[in-house]
Design an enzyme around this catalytic site. Sequence first.
Site, short mmCIF file in Angstrom:
data_model
loop_
_atom_site.label_atom_id
_atom_site.label_comp_id
_atom_site.label_asym_id
_atom_site.label_seq_id
_atom_site.Cartn_x
_atom_site.Cartn_y
_atom_site.Cartn_z
N LYS A 1 0.82 -1.21 0.00
CA LYS A 1 0.00 0.00 0.00
C LYS A 1 0.85 1.26 0.00
O LYS A 1 0.47 2.26 -0.58
CB LYS A 1 -0.97 0.00 1.19
CG LYS A 1 -2.17 -0.90 0.96
CD LYS A 1 -3.39 -0.44 1.74
CE LYS A 1 -4.58 -1.31 1.40
NZ LYS A 1 -5.72 -1.11 2.28
N LYS B 1 -3.65 -11.54 -6.70
CA LYS B 1 -4.97 -11.80 -6.10
C LYS B 1 -6.03 -10.84 -6.65
O LYS B 1 -5.71 -9.71 -7.04
CB LYS B 1 -4.91 -11.73 -4.57
CG LYS B 1 -4.98 -10.36 -3.99
CD LYS B 1 -5.29 -10.38 -2.49
CE LYS B 1 -5.32 -8.93 -2.02
NZ LYS B 1 -5.70 -8.68 -0.68
N LYS C 1 -10.27 -5.37 -4.95
CA LYS C 1 -11.25 -4.35 -5.35
C LYS C 1 -10.58 -3.08 -5.85
O LYS C 1 -11.19 -2.30 -6.55
CB LYS C 1 -12.22 -4.07 -4.20
CG LYS C 1 -11.60 -3.61 -2.92
CD LYS C 1 -12.66 -3.07 -1.96
CE LYS C 1 -13.05 -4.00 -0.86
NZ LYS C 1 -13.48 -3.36 0.38
P1 TYM Z 1 -10.11 -7.09 3.20
O1 TYM Z 1 -11.17 -6.07 3.38
O2 TYM Z 1 -8.99 -6.78 2.27
O3 TYM Z 1 -10.72 -8.47 2.79
C1 TYM Z 1 -11.82 -9.03 3.49
C2 TYM Z 1 -11.72 -10.53 3.47
O4 TYM Z 1 -11.70 -11.02 2.13
C3 TYM Z 1 -10.57 -11.89 1.94
N1 TYM Z 1 -10.08 -11.71 0.55
C4 TYM Z 1 -9.87 -12.71 -0.29
N2 TYM Z 1 -10.00 -14.04 -0.15
C5 TYM Z 1 -9.72 -14.82 -1.22
N3 TYM Z 1 -9.30 -14.30 -2.41
C6 TYM Z 1 -9.14 -12.97 -2.60
N4 TYM Z 1 -8.76 -12.49 -3.77
C7 TYM Z 1 -9.44 -12.11 -1.50
N5 TYM Z 1 -9.40 -10.76 -1.33
C8 TYM Z 1 -9.80 -10.54 -0.05
C9 TYM Z 1 -9.54 -11.41 2.96
O5 TYM Z 1 -8.61 -12.43 3.28
C10 TYM Z 1 -10.43 -11.06 4.13
O6 TYM Z 1 -10.74 -12.23 4.87
N6 TYM Z 1 -7.44 -6.29 7.30
C11 TYM Z 1 -8.61 -6.94 6.77
C12 TYM Z 1 -9.91 -6.49 7.41
C13 TYM Z 1 -9.95 -6.62 8.88
C14 TYM Z 1 -10.10 -7.84 9.61
C15 TYM Z 1 -10.11 -7.47 10.97
C16 TYM Z 1 -10.26 -9.18 9.22
C17 TYM Z 1 -9.85 -5.61 9.78
N7 TYM Z 1 -9.95 -6.11 11.02
C18 TYM Z 1 -10.26 -8.42 11.98
C19 TYM Z 1 -10.39 -10.13 10.24
C20 TYM Z 1 -10.39 -9.76 11.59
C21 TYM Z 1 -8.69 -6.64 5.30
O7 TYM Z 1 -8.15 -5.68 4.83
O8 TYM Z 1 -9.51 -7.49 4.63
#
Ligand code: TYM
Length: 336
Positions: A117, A199, A202
């Site tokens: 990032k 991966k 979004k």
């Molecule tokens: P984020 O918002 O990037 O993604 C949310 C969830 O989606 C999963 N994910 C994917 N899984 C498979 N293939 C992909 N291409 C893919 N892109 C995203 C991510 O692994 C995630 O499970 N830091 C976290 C958000 C967060 C969080 C937390 C998660 C904040 N606090 C506490 C768990 C517990 C994040 O940026 O996820």
Amino acid sequence: MLDDKKVMMSGMQSTGMITLGNYLGALKNWVDLNDDENLKCFYGIMDLHSITVRQDPAELRKSARNLLMLYIAAGLDPEKNCIFFQSHVSAHPELSWILNCFTYMGEMSRMTQFKDKSAKHADNINTGLFTYPVLMAADILLYQADYVPVGKDQMQHLEITRDIANRFNNIYGDVFTIPEAYVGKAGAKIMSLQEPTKKMSKSDENPNASIFLLDDKDTIMRKFKKAVTDSDGFIAYSDDKPGIKNLIDIYRAVTGKTVDEALKEFDGMGYGKLKEVVGETVANELAPLQARFKELSADKAYIDGVMKNNAAQASYYANKTLRKVKKKVGFIELPR
Ligand code: TYM
């Protein structure tokens, strides 16, 4: 454990529209756990995390509300699960500050998400971006989570959460439950349709790289049709064929089938037909979710009610942990 149940905790950032990767890697797995009576589940709409990258306020509000509706539309029952906005529970940034004082600069600078990032947003490498994993650790530890259902890309953040929790517990006793990752049956890592070694994300600049949850059927079919494959002309599940492997993974994650079952079905098929079948499968999976989303969008009072009830419930559990932490650290409790 909470109330004799194992605790699940997870969440998503509330920026833009979530992708098929978010759905298959996380949300669909959460929905699968809906009816497990032995679990207490907390799912956050992580709006505090979202502002590590500059956001338009009106857009952020809209995306956060949409995310809550998408959780529910996908099948997460807000009566059975605690679904809340992170910014409604002030214990999150409070615990995050305390945990910052138990986290090292070196640990944070090794985080791949920070490196990625900060390369992408070189004009805004803020300290929030740097300490982002500490806030995530606070999210998880506040609820004494046993399991954290996330995709593979979040494993490093989960590891650091465990390290921080162990460090704190070693000093103050057993304050935090040490959480484990929970990787569900569905797709742990869904790749970009345009660059299948990357991966699905979004924030990808190429709109054809990602399927967004509210994409209509024509758009979904078009994006799959354009999906990058290879020039071999045969279907096999192999790391040497990342485009085809990704299509099979998507198909498996939606249908719950094994690689062998999928390969049997695709036997003798051309790439064009494979893309069509996978596209149809995804469009059919998302259609009921999209219809439910539309209904929920028209029911503001219901969504507002969910927000209120769940914020109160999340705050209750989170504050219990926070009070314990503050006491351990040595802060004076406000006399009653
Ligand atoms: P984020 O918002 O990037 O993604 C949310 C969830 O989606 C999963 N994910 C994917 N899984 C498979 N293939 C992909 N291409 C893919 N892109 C995203 C991510 O692994 C995630 O499970 N830091 C976290 C958000 C967060 C969080 C937390 C998660 C904040 N606090 C506490 C768990 C517990 C994040 O940026 O996820």
